[in-house]
Design a protein around this motif. Structure first.
Motif, PDB file in Angstrom:
ATOM      1  N   GLY A   3      -2.037  11.955   4.935  1.00 61.53           N
ATOM      2  CA  GLY A   3      -1.085  10.960   5.405  1.00 61.53           C
ATOM      3  C   GLY A   3      -1.447  10.315   6.724  1.00 61.53           C
ATOM      4  N   GLU A   4      -1.834  11.110   7.704  1.00 67.79           N
ATOM      5  CA  GLU A   4      -2.155  10.554   9.024  1.00 67.79           C
ATOM      6  C   GLU A   4      -3.359   9.619   8.953  1.00 67.79           C
ATOM      7  OE1 GLU A   4      -3.257  12.010  13.579  1.00 67.79           O
ATOM      8  OE2 GLU A   4      -2.730  13.492  12.047  1.00 67.79           O
ATOM      9  N   GLY A   5      -4.387  10.018   8.193  1.00 64.84           N
ATOM     10  CA  GLY A   5      -5.557   9.153   8.041  1.00 64.84           C
ATOM     11  C   GLY A   5      -5.221   7.862   7.317  1.00 64.84           C
ATOM     12  N   ASP A   6      -4.366   7.956   6.295  1.00 58.40           N
ATOM     13  CA  ASP A   6      -3.916   6.749   5.585  1.00 58.40           C
ATOM     14  C   ASP A   6      -3.226   5.798   6.544  1.00 58.40           C
ATOM     15  OD1 ASP A   6      -4.849   7.876   3.244  1.00 58.40           O
ATOM     16  OD2 ASP A   6      -2.861   8.348   2.441  1.00 58.40           O
ATOM     17  N   LEU A   7      -2.347   6.352   7.349  1.00 55.53           N
ATOM     18  CA  LEU A   7      -1.564   5.535   8.268  1.00 55.53           C
ATOM     19  C   LEU A   7      -2.462   4.816   9.268  1.00 55.53           C
ATOM     20  CD1 LEU A   7       1.406   4.877   8.952  1.00 55.53           C
ATOM     21  CD2 LEU A   7       1.293   6.696  10.652  1.00 55.53           C
ATOM     22  N   LYS A   8      -3.402   5.524   9.841  1.00 56.23           N
ATOM     23  CA  LYS A   8      -4.292   4.915  10.829  1.00 56.23           C
ATOM     24  C   LYS A   8      -5.154   3.821  10.218  1.00 56.23           C
ATOM     25  CE  LYS A   8      -4.599   8.907  13.936  1.00 56.23           C
ATOM     26  NZ  LYS A   8      -5.481   9.967  14.483  1.00 56.23           N
ATOM     27  N   ALA A   9      -5.566   4.013   8.967  1.00 56.44           N
ATOM     28  CA  ALA A   9      -6.434   3.033   8.315  1.00 56.44           C
ATOM     29  C   ALA A   9      -5.681   1.829   7.783  1.00 56.44           C
ATOM     30  CB  ALA A   9      -7.207   3.707   7.171  1.00 56.44           C
ATOM     31  N   VAL A  60       0.853  -1.187   0.000  1.00 57.82           N
ATOM     32  CA  VAL A  60       0.000   0.000   0.000  1.00 57.82           C
ATOM     33  C   VAL A  60       0.885   1.232   0.000  1.00 57.82           C
ATOM     34  CG1 VAL A  60      -1.742   1.317   1.228  1.00 57.82           C
ATOM     35  CG2 VAL A  60      -1.867  -1.177   1.219  1.00 57.82           C
ATOM     36  N   ARG A  61       0.716   2.084  -1.037  1.00 56.72           N
ATOM     37  CA  ARG A  61       1.455   3.346  -1.030  1.00 56.72           C
ATOM     38  C   ARG A  61       0.583   4.430  -0.414  1.00 56.72           C
ATOM     39  NH1 ARG A  61       4.385   6.379  -6.107  1.00 56.72           N
ATOM     40  NH2 ARG A  61       2.263   6.347  -6.978  1.00 56.72           N
ATOM     41  N   LEU A  62       1.085   4.983   0.703  1.00 53.81           N
ATOM     42  CA  LEU A  62       0.372   6.044   1.406  1.00 53.81           C
ATOM     43  C   LEU A  62       0.674   7.403   0.776  1.00 53.81           C
ATOM     44  CD1 LEU A  62       1.178   5.112   5.128  1.00 53.81           C
ATOM     45  CD2 LEU A  62      -0.562   4.116   3.629  1.00 53.81           C
ATOM     46  N   ASN A  63      -0.151   8.365   1.091  1.00 51.75           N
ATOM     47  CA  ASN A  63       0.227   9.746   0.852  1.00 51.75           C
ATOM     48  C   ASN A  63       1.287  10.133   1.881  1.00 51.75           C
ATOM     49  OD1 ASN A  63      -1.740  10.973  -1.260  1.00 51.75           O
ATOM     50  ND2 ASN A  63      -3.073   9.776   0.098  1.00 51.75           N
ATOM     51  N   GLY A  64       2.078  11.129   1.561  1.00 49.25           N
ATOM     52  CA  GLY A  64       3.120  11.570   2.478  1.00 49.25           C
ATOM     53  C   GLY A  64       2.554  11.913   3.842  1.00 49.25           C
ATOM     54  N   LEU A  65       3.288  11.573   4.872  1.00 54.86           N
ATOM     55  CA  LEU A  65       2.794  11.822   6.225  1.00 54.86           C
ATOM     56  C   LEU A  65       2.714  13.314   6.542  1.00 54.86           C
ATOM     57  CD1 LEU A  65       4.547   8.968   8.221  1.00 54.86           C
ATOM     58  CD2 LEU A  65       2.343   8.978   7.033  1.00 54.86           C
ATOM     59  N   ASP A  66       3.312  14.144   5.690  1.00 56.92           N
ATOM     60  CA  ASP A  66       3.225  15.589   5.878  1.00 56.92           C
ATOM     61  C   ASP A  66       2.100  16.218   5.059  1.00 56.92           C
ATOM     62  OD1 ASP A  66       4.356  15.105   3.419  1.00 56.92           O
ATOM     63  OD2 ASP A  66       5.906  16.642   3.581  1.00 56.92           O
ATOM     64  N   THR A  67       1.250  15.380   4.451  1.00 60.15           N
ATOM     65  CA  THR A  67       0.117  15.888   3.678  1.00 60.15           C
ATOM     66  C   THR A  67      -1.163  15.822   4.515  1.00 60.15           C
ATOM     67  OG1 THR A  67      -0.560  13.753   2.736  1.00 60.15           O
ATOM     68  CG2 THR A  67       1.201  14.955   1.592  1.00 60.15           C
ATOM     69  N   ALA A  68      -2.225  16.351   3.954  1.00 58.43           N
ATOM     70  CA  ALA A  68      -3.515  16.354   4.656  1.00 58.43           C
ATOM     71  C   ALA A  68      -4.095  14.953   4.814  1.00 58.43           C
ATOM     72  CB  ALA A  68      -4.508  17.242   3.898  1.00 58.43           C
ATOM     73  N   ASP A  94       1.376  -6.470   3.356  1.00 57.31           N
ATOM     74  CA  ASP A  94       2.742  -6.970   3.484  1.00 57.31           C
ATOM     75  C   ASP A  94       3.739  -5.827   3.643  1.00 57.31           C
ATOM     76  OD1 ASP A  94       2.268  -9.857   3.088  1.00 57.31           O
ATOM     77  OD2 ASP A  94       1.643  -9.245   1.085  1.00 57.31           O
ATOM     78  N   VAL A  95       3.484  -4.750   2.899  1.00 51.30           N
ATOM     79  CA  VAL A  95       4.442  -3.643   2.858  1.00 51.30           C
ATOM     80  C   VAL A  95       3.688  -2.314   2.843  1.00 51.30           C
ATOM     81  CG1 VAL A  95       6.289  -2.523   1.531  1.00 51.30           C
ATOM     82  CG2 VAL A  95       6.117  -5.026   1.555  1.00 51.30           C
ATOM     83  N   ILE A  96       4.221  -1.340   3.547  1.00 51.78           N
ATOM     84  CA  ILE A  96       3.775   0.047   3.422  1.00 51.78           C
ATOM     85  C   ILE A  96       4.855   0.802   2.661  1.00 51.78           C
ATOM     86  CG2 ILE A  96       3.354   2.198   4.675  1.00 51.78           C
ATOM     87  CD1 ILE A  96       1.972   0.538   6.815  1.00 51.78           C
ATOM     88  N   LEU A  97       4.452   1.408   1.550  1.00 56.65           N
ATOM     89  CA  LEU A  97       5.376   2.148   0.690  1.00 56.65           C
ATOM     90  C   LEU A  97       5.262   3.631   1.001  1.00 56.65           C
ATOM     91  CD1 LEU A  97       7.349   2.346  -1.683  1.00 56.65           C
ATOM     92  CD2 LEU A  97       5.386   2.184  -3.237  1.00 56.65           C
ATOM     93  N   LEU A  98       6.377   4.221   1.418  1.00 52.30           N
ATOM     94  CA  LEU A  98       6.407   5.623   1.813  1.00 52.30           C
ATOM     95  C   LEU A  98       6.935   6.483   0.675  1.00 52.30           C
ATOM     96  CD1 LEU A  98       7.954   5.234   5.380  1.00 52.30           C
ATOM     97  CD2 LEU A  98       5.535   5.537   4.805  1.00 52.30           C
TER      98      LEU A  98
END
Length: 295
Positions: A77-83, A67-75, A90-94
């Protein structure tokens, strides 16, 4: 860690429910369910929910799920990470990792969000600063907090940020590609080549796959299902290569050769380092065979 084939790594837009369903059936070794570049801003939250549900439901068989998240410094990113951190991917792509500190901060946030211990992290290498810091970023894998196990080249972003043109042979980018590859290998990481944009140019795609394979990449990231089969073919060892590798292994496994650094095999001088290379090639060939049987 067991060897996993990563020849073909297909980006799938998280906002497209049909694409997420199709990802379960395609012959790609890896699928990247994308919340970042492939998703428009007004579809980010829908994509997040669909991808989280798809990962939890499973059904991807032997395919590695990234899963490629949005950057953690974007609007987003935090919601992506929590979900997505606790989803079982298997992998989180930053995206846009530029410094080792980025990985340390992300690793702590991923753990705090409830990610299973087995969930790994890959870093998009797509900024000028990342190219300058490639060795330090790769070395961050020594700190288990980062969960780092792979690099993914973001050649389109590199072109955008540097002004380098993507031309046949990629001469403007080869130094960055090989520096990132050397950094990855020095620290035991997987590394994947960037995408090929011209979907209709099959000959150009085949050429770039062959170039990436010869450079030493594990596989290539893709933007269309039509690219999977030729990519798999390019990154699969040829039968002749595998047969020769098995011959080298068998020769060094003979008791009389156990302590030798170099031996003659079928009229050719072969060193023990060639036996080590042969074992790696056979291992990936066996893993590919197992992957295709499981599909």
């Amino acid at each position: 860690m067991p060897i996993r084939p990563r020849r073909s790594v297909l980006y799938m837009p998280g906002s497209n429910a049909r694409a997420l369903e199709k990802a379960r059936t395609l012959p790609a070794d890896v699928v990247i369910l994308d919340l970042e570049d492939a998703v428009a801003p007004d579809a980010k939250e829908i994509a997040r929910g669909q991808v989280a549900q798809a990962v939890r439901e499973g059904g991807f068989g032997p395919r590695e799920v990234v899963v490629r998240l949005n950057g953690l410094d974007t609007a987003w990113g935090e919601g992506d990470l929590k979900a997505l951190a606790p989803s079982g991917a298997d992998v989180i792509l930053l995206p846009k990792v530029s410094r080792p500190e980025d990985l340390l901060a992300a690793g702590k946030a991923i753990a705090a969000a409830g990610a299973p211990e087995r969930t790994a992290v890959w870093a998009m290498m797509e900024t000028p600063l990342a190219m300058l810091n490639a060795g330090a970023i790769a070395a961050a894998a020594a700190d288990r907090t980062t969960r780092l196990s792979g690099f993914v080249m973001g050649t389109n972003d590199l072109a955008k940020e540097t002004g380098a043109r993507i031309v046949p042979g990629r001469a403007p980018m080869n130094a960055w590609l090989m520096t990132s590859l050397a950094a990855a290998r020095a620290h035991g990481l997987a590394i994947l080549d960037g995408v090929w944009n011209e979907i209709a140019d099959e000959a150009g795609f085949a050429r770039e796959c062959a170039e990436a394979r010869d450079m030493g990449f594990d596989g290539k990231t893709l933007i269309h299902p039509s690219q999977i089969a030729p990519c798999n073919a390019a990154f699969s060892p040829a039968e002749k290569e595998v047969a020769w590798a098995r011959t080298i292994i068998a020769a060094f496994d003979q008791p009389e050769n156990a302590a030798k650094g170099a031996i003659q095999v079928e009229g050719r001088m072969v060193e023990r380092l060639h036996a080590e290379m042969a074992r790696k090639l056979v291992a990936i060939a066996d893993a590919i065979a197992a992957r295709e049987t499981a599909a």
